[in-house]
Motif scaffolding. Structure first.
Motif, PDB file in Angstrom:
ATOM      1  N   VAL A 177      -5.151 -15.452   2.926  1.00  0.00           N
ATOM      2  CA  VAL A 177      -6.297 -14.834   2.246  1.00  0.00           C
ATOM      3  C   VAL A 177      -5.790 -13.956   1.112  1.00  0.00           C
ATOM      4  O   VAL A 177      -4.863 -13.162   1.294  1.00  0.00           O
ATOM      5  CB  VAL A 177      -7.148 -13.994   3.233  1.00  0.00           C
ATOM      6  CG1 VAL A 177      -8.273 -13.266   2.495  1.00  0.00           C
ATOM      7  CG2 VAL A 177      -7.731 -14.870   4.328  1.00  0.00           C
ATOM      8  N   ASP A 178      -6.384 -14.136  -0.062  1.00  0.00           N
ATOM      9  CA  ASP A 178      -6.040 -13.333  -1.237  1.00  0.00           C
ATOM     10  C   ASP A 178      -7.043 -12.174  -1.332  1.00  0.00           C
ATOM     11  O   ASP A 178      -8.225 -12.390  -1.570  1.00  0.00           O
ATOM     12  CB  ASP A 178      -6.119 -14.230  -2.486  1.00  0.00           C
ATOM     13  CG  ASP A 178      -5.651 -13.512  -3.744  1.00  0.00           C
ATOM     14  OD1 ASP A 178      -5.593 -12.268  -3.747  1.00  0.00           O
ATOM     15  OD2 ASP A 178      -5.355 -14.208  -4.733  1.00  0.00           O
ATOM     16  N   GLU A 179      -6.547 -10.961  -1.139  1.00  0.00           N
ATOM     17  CA  GLU A 179      -7.428  -9.775  -1.159  1.00  0.00           C
ATOM     18  C   GLU A 179      -7.389  -9.079  -2.532  1.00  0.00           C
ATOM     19  O   GLU A 179      -7.720  -7.893  -2.633  1.00  0.00           O
ATOM     20  CB  GLU A 179      -7.010  -8.775  -0.069  1.00  0.00           C
ATOM     21  CG  GLU A 179      -7.084  -9.293   1.355  1.00  0.00           C
ATOM     22  CD  GLU A 179      -8.452  -9.072   2.004  1.00  0.00           C
ATOM     23  OE1 GLU A 179      -9.429  -8.797   1.286  1.00  0.00           O
ATOM     24  OE2 GLU A 179      -8.533  -9.190   3.242  1.00  0.00           O
ATOM     25  N   ALA A 180      -7.004  -9.824  -3.579  1.00  0.00           N
ATOM     26  CA  ALA A 180      -6.855  -9.201  -4.911  1.00  0.00           C
ATOM     27  C   ALA A 180      -8.108  -8.430  -5.324  1.00  0.00           C
ATOM     28  O   ALA A 180      -8.026  -7.342  -5.880  1.00  0.00           O
ATOM     29  CB  ALA A 180      -6.528 -10.267  -5.954  1.00  0.00           C
ATOM     30  N   HIS A 181      -9.280  -8.998  -5.039  1.00  0.00           N
ATOM     31  CA  HIS A 181     -10.516  -8.374  -5.512  1.00  0.00           C
ATOM     32  C   HIS A 181     -11.157  -7.440  -4.481  1.00  0.00           C
ATOM     33  O   HIS A 181     -12.120  -6.764  -4.790  1.00  0.00           O
ATOM     34  CB  HIS A 181     -11.524  -9.459  -5.911  1.00  0.00           C
ATOM     35  CG  HIS A 181     -11.141 -10.181  -7.150  1.00  0.00           C
ATOM     36  ND1 HIS A 181     -11.858 -10.124  -8.315  1.00  0.00           N
ATOM     37  CD2 HIS A 181     -10.074 -10.963  -7.437  1.00  0.00           C
ATOM     38  CE1 HIS A 181     -11.262 -10.843  -9.249  1.00  0.00           C
ATOM     39  NE2 HIS A 181     -10.181 -11.366  -8.726  1.00  0.00           N
ATOM     40  N   SER A 182     -10.645  -7.443  -3.263  1.00  0.00           N
ATOM     41  CA  SER A 182     -11.314  -6.662  -2.209  1.00  0.00           C
ATOM     42  C   SER A 182     -10.496  -5.473  -1.727  1.00  0.00           C
ATOM     43  O   SER A 182     -11.055  -4.562  -1.107  1.00  0.00           O
ATOM     44  CB  SER A 182     -11.658  -7.576  -1.029  1.00  0.00           C
ATOM     45  OG  SER A 182     -10.576  -8.436  -0.759  1.00  0.00           O
ATOM     46  N   GLY A 238      -2.092  -9.875  -2.063  1.00  0.00           N
ATOM     47  CA  GLY A 238      -2.964  -9.090  -2.947  1.00  0.00           C
ATOM     48  C   GLY A 238      -2.175  -8.551  -4.115  1.00  0.00           C
ATOM     49  O   GLY A 238      -0.963  -8.776  -4.222  1.00  0.00           O
ATOM     50  N   THR A 239      -2.849  -7.873  -4.982  1.00  0.00           N
ATOM     51  CA  THR A 239      -2.206  -7.320  -6.171  1.00  0.00           C
ATOM     52  C   THR A 239      -2.396  -5.804  -6.230  1.00  0.00           C
ATOM     53  O   THR A 239      -3.371  -5.279  -5.685  1.00  0.00           O
ATOM     54  CB  THR A 239      -2.788  -7.970  -7.454  1.00  0.00           C
ATOM     55  OG1 THR A 239      -2.175  -7.365  -8.585  1.00  0.00           O
ATOM     56  CG2 THR A 239      -4.286  -7.796  -7.567  1.00  0.00           C
ATOM     57  N   PHE A 240      -1.462  -5.134  -6.876  1.00  0.00           N
ATOM     58  CA  PHE A 240      -1.604  -3.688  -7.118  1.00  0.00           C
ATOM     59  C   PHE A 240      -2.284  -3.451  -8.471  1.00  0.00           C
ATOM     60  O   PHE A 240      -2.467  -2.315  -8.878  1.00  0.00           O
ATOM     61  CB  PHE A 240      -0.228  -3.001  -7.148  1.00  0.00           C
ATOM     62  CG  PHE A 240       0.587  -3.165  -5.893  1.00  0.00           C
ATOM     63  CD1 PHE A 240      -0.025  -3.339  -4.652  1.00  0.00           C
ATOM     64  CD2 PHE A 240       1.973  -3.108  -5.936  1.00  0.00           C
ATOM     65  CE1 PHE A 240       0.725  -3.478  -3.498  1.00  0.00           C
ATOM     66  CE2 PHE A 240       2.725  -3.250  -4.789  1.00  0.00           C
ATOM     67  CZ  PHE A 240       2.117  -3.435  -3.564  1.00  0.00           C
ATOM     68  N   SER A 241      -2.602  -4.562  -9.173  1.00  0.00           N
ATOM     69  CA  SER A 241      -3.045  -4.415 -10.568  1.00  0.00           C
ATOM     70  C   SER A 241      -4.548  -4.200 -10.728  1.00  0.00           C
ATOM     71  O   SER A 241      -5.026  -4.018 -11.833  1.00  0.00           O
ATOM     72  CB  SER A 241      -2.630  -5.653 -11.375  1.00  0.00           C
ATOM     73  OG  SER A 241      -3.439  -6.755 -11.027  1.00  0.00           O
ATOM     74  N   LYS A 242      -5.298  -4.262  -9.642  1.00  0.00           N
ATOM     75  CA  LYS A 242      -6.749  -4.092  -9.797  1.00  0.00           C
ATOM     76  C   LYS A 242      -7.159  -2.699  -9.287  1.00  0.00           C
ATOM     77  O   LYS A 242      -7.059  -1.732 -10.030  1.00  0.00           O
ATOM     78  CB  LYS A 242      -7.489  -5.235  -9.115  1.00  0.00           C
ATOM     79  CG  LYS A 242      -7.106  -6.585  -9.750  1.00  0.00           C
ATOM     80  CD  LYS A 242      -8.008  -7.694  -9.367  1.00  0.00           C
ATOM     81  CE  LYS A 242      -7.476  -9.050  -9.789  1.00  0.00           C
ATOM     82  NZ  LYS A 242      -7.251  -9.202 -11.229  1.00  0.00           N
ATOM     83  N   SER A 243      -7.575  -2.604  -8.032  1.00  0.00           N
ATOM     84  CA  SER A 243      -8.089  -1.295  -7.584  1.00  0.00           C
ATOM     85  C   SER A 243      -7.015  -0.215  -7.547  1.00  0.00           C
ATOM     86  O   SER A 243      -7.335   0.973  -7.539  1.00  0.00           O
ATOM     87  CB  SER A 243      -8.735  -1.436  -6.202  1.00  0.00           C
ATOM     88  OG  SER A 243      -7.844  -2.076  -5.327  1.00  0.00           O
ATOM     89  N   ILE A 292       1.021  -2.253 -11.229  1.00  0.00           N
ATOM     90  CA  ILE A 292       1.434  -3.662 -11.322  1.00  0.00           C
ATOM     91  C   ILE A 292       2.175  -4.021 -10.043  1.00  0.00           C
ATOM     92  O   ILE A 292       2.582  -3.148  -9.285  1.00  0.00           O
ATOM     93  CB  ILE A 292       2.351  -3.955 -12.536  1.00  0.00           C
ATOM     94  CG1 ILE A 292       3.566  -3.025 -12.504  1.00  0.00           C
ATOM     95  CG2 ILE A 292       1.595  -3.847 -13.838  1.00  0.00           C
ATOM     96  CD1 ILE A 292       4.685  -3.480 -13.417  1.00  0.00           C
ATOM     97  N   GLY A 293       2.368  -5.322  -9.830  1.00  0.00           N
ATOM     98  CA  GLY A 293       3.053  -5.780  -8.624  1.00  0.00           C
ATOM     99  C   GLY A 293       2.050  -6.263  -7.599  1.00  0.00           C
ATOM    100  O   GLY A 293       0.841  -6.295  -7.874  1.00  0.00           O
ATOM    101  N   GLY A 294       2.551  -6.674  -6.455  1.00  0.00           N
ATOM    102  CA  GLY A 294       1.645  -7.184  -5.436  1.00  0.00           C
ATOM    103  C   GLY A 294       2.334  -7.219  -4.088  1.00  0.00           C
ATOM    104  O   GLY A 294       3.434  -6.698  -3.931  1.00  0.00           O
ATOM    105  N   ILE A 297     -14.113 -12.319 -19.645  1.00  0.00           N
ATOM    106  CA  ILE A 297     -13.774 -10.925 -19.937  1.00  0.00           C
ATOM    107  C   ILE A 297     -13.917 -10.220 -18.597  1.00  0.00           C
ATOM    108  O   ILE A 297     -15.011 -10.203 -18.018  1.00  0.00           O
ATOM    109  CB  ILE A 297     -14.760 -10.310 -20.968  1.00  0.00           C
ATOM    110  CG1 ILE A 297     -14.729 -11.066 -22.301  1.00  0.00           C
ATOM    111  CG2 ILE A 297     -14.490  -8.826 -21.165  1.00  0.00           C
ATOM    112  CD1 ILE A 297     -13.452 -10.931 -23.090  1.00  0.00           C
ATOM    113  N   ARG A 298     -12.816  -9.687 -18.108  1.00  0.00           N
ATOM    114  CA  ARG A 298     -12.859  -9.073 -16.773  1.00  0.00           C
ATOM    115  C   ARG A 298     -12.712  -7.559 -16.893  1.00  0.00           C
ATOM    116  O   ARG A 298     -11.702  -7.066 -17.361  1.00  0.00           O
ATOM    117  CB  ARG A 298     -11.746  -9.630 -15.902  1.00  0.00           C
ATOM    118  CG  ARG A 298     -11.931 -11.090 -15.591  1.00  0.00           C
ATOM    119  CD  ARG A 298     -10.700 -11.624 -14.937  1.00  0.00           C
ATOM    120  NE  ARG A 298     -10.923 -11.910 -13.542  1.00  0.00           N
ATOM    121  CZ  ARG A 298      -9.958 -12.271 -12.721  1.00  0.00           C
ATOM    122  NH1 ARG A 298      -8.724 -12.338 -13.118  1.00  0.00           N
ATOM    123  NH2 ARG A 298     -10.231 -12.552 -11.476  1.00  0.00           N
ATOM    124  N   CYS A 299     -13.734  -6.850 -16.449  1.00  0.00           N
ATOM    125  CA  CYS A 299     -13.721  -5.387 -16.533  1.00  0.00           C
ATOM    126  C   CYS A 299     -13.201  -4.838 -15.205  1.00  0.00           C
ATOM    127  O   CYS A 299     -13.727  -5.191 -14.148  1.00  0.00           O
ATOM    128  CB  CYS A 299     -15.138  -4.868 -16.750  1.00  0.00           C
ATOM    129  SG  CYS A 299     -15.998  -5.687 -18.078  1.00  0.00           S
TER     130      CYS A 299
END
Ligand SMILES: Cc1ncc(COP(=O)(O)O)c(C=O)c1O
Length: 210
Positions: free
Chosen positions: A7-12, A38-43, A47-49, A164-166
């Motif tokens: 499961v990719d939790e990038a957005h959650s 997941g990624t450290f780059s969103k919430s 950077i990184g994951g 375009i991703r805000c």
């Protein structure tokens, strides 16, 4: 059946679950998932994951995963900020709620203004553009107006969409969200994406509260 679930939790990450661990925590199924990435780059705004798993052979990833093999460690400043952000997210439930509130505020307003938006937002609100060229123009004009969003183009996007991703943060104020919204509506009109008639596309911010 021998299948492995990832499961990719990038957005959650940071927006769902009591401790902000994402949709698996929210649904109470973390133990049933083999890998969570997941990624450290969103919430987390860095950077990184990460990739986590309880599987015994998980360590093999360190020596077989090609993008990881020759990668240098993250800089100490990033490790420090990610550690602090994770600690805050896991102890303050209101942060995730605030991100969702801010995202929904922008998302609903953009939809009402006539933009085509992505699925229900978490820390990311995506605006669908008709093609790559329009997306690049839109992105540049937003920067000219002092608003930075992320440009996401094919082949890195699902369904070859130009987006375009805000990235929305708990620290954004309502005034900042409304300023970004005004810039997007203005650029949308300039590029002919939105109806130029203010009566149909310019809704006062007060009516757009989430
Ligand atoms: C679903 C999903 N997974 C993973 C990533 C990877 O993020 P990054 O390359 O910023 O670490 C993204 C980034 O947009 C994403 O949307």
């Amino acid at each position: 059946m021998g299948a492995t679930l990832i499961v990719d939790e990038a957005h959650s990450l940071g927006t769902r679950g009591k401790k902000g661990r994402g949709v698996c925590e929210d649904a109470g199924v973390e133990n049933e998932v083999d890998f969570i990435v997941g990624t450290f780059s969103k919430s987390l705004g860095a950077i990184g994951g990460f990739a986590v798993s309880d599987l015994p052979d998980f360590d093999l990833l360190r020596i077989t995963c090609r993008p990881y093999m020759f990668t240098a460690s993250l800089p100490p400043a990033v490790v420090g900020s990610v550690t602090a952000a994770l600690s805050r997210i896991s102890t303050d439930e209101s942060l995730g709620a605030r991100v969702r509130f801010n995202s929904i505020r922008l998302y609903r307003a953009l939809k009402l203004a006539g933009f085509e938006v992505g699925p229900e937002p978490n820390a990311i609100v995506a605006l669908k553009m008709t093609d790559k060229e329009t997306a690049v123009r839109f992105w540049n004009r937003l920067i000219d107006r002092g608003v930075y969003a992320n440009l996401a183009l094919p082949p890195a996007t699902p369904g070859s969409l130009s987006l375009i991703r805000c990235s929305i943060s708990a620290a954004h104020t309502e005034a900042q969200i409304d300023r970004a919204l005004s810039a997007m509506v203005a650029v949308g009109r300039e590029l002919g994406i939105l109806d130029p008639d203010p009566r149909t596309s310019d809704q006062p911010a007060e009516r757009l509260r989430a």
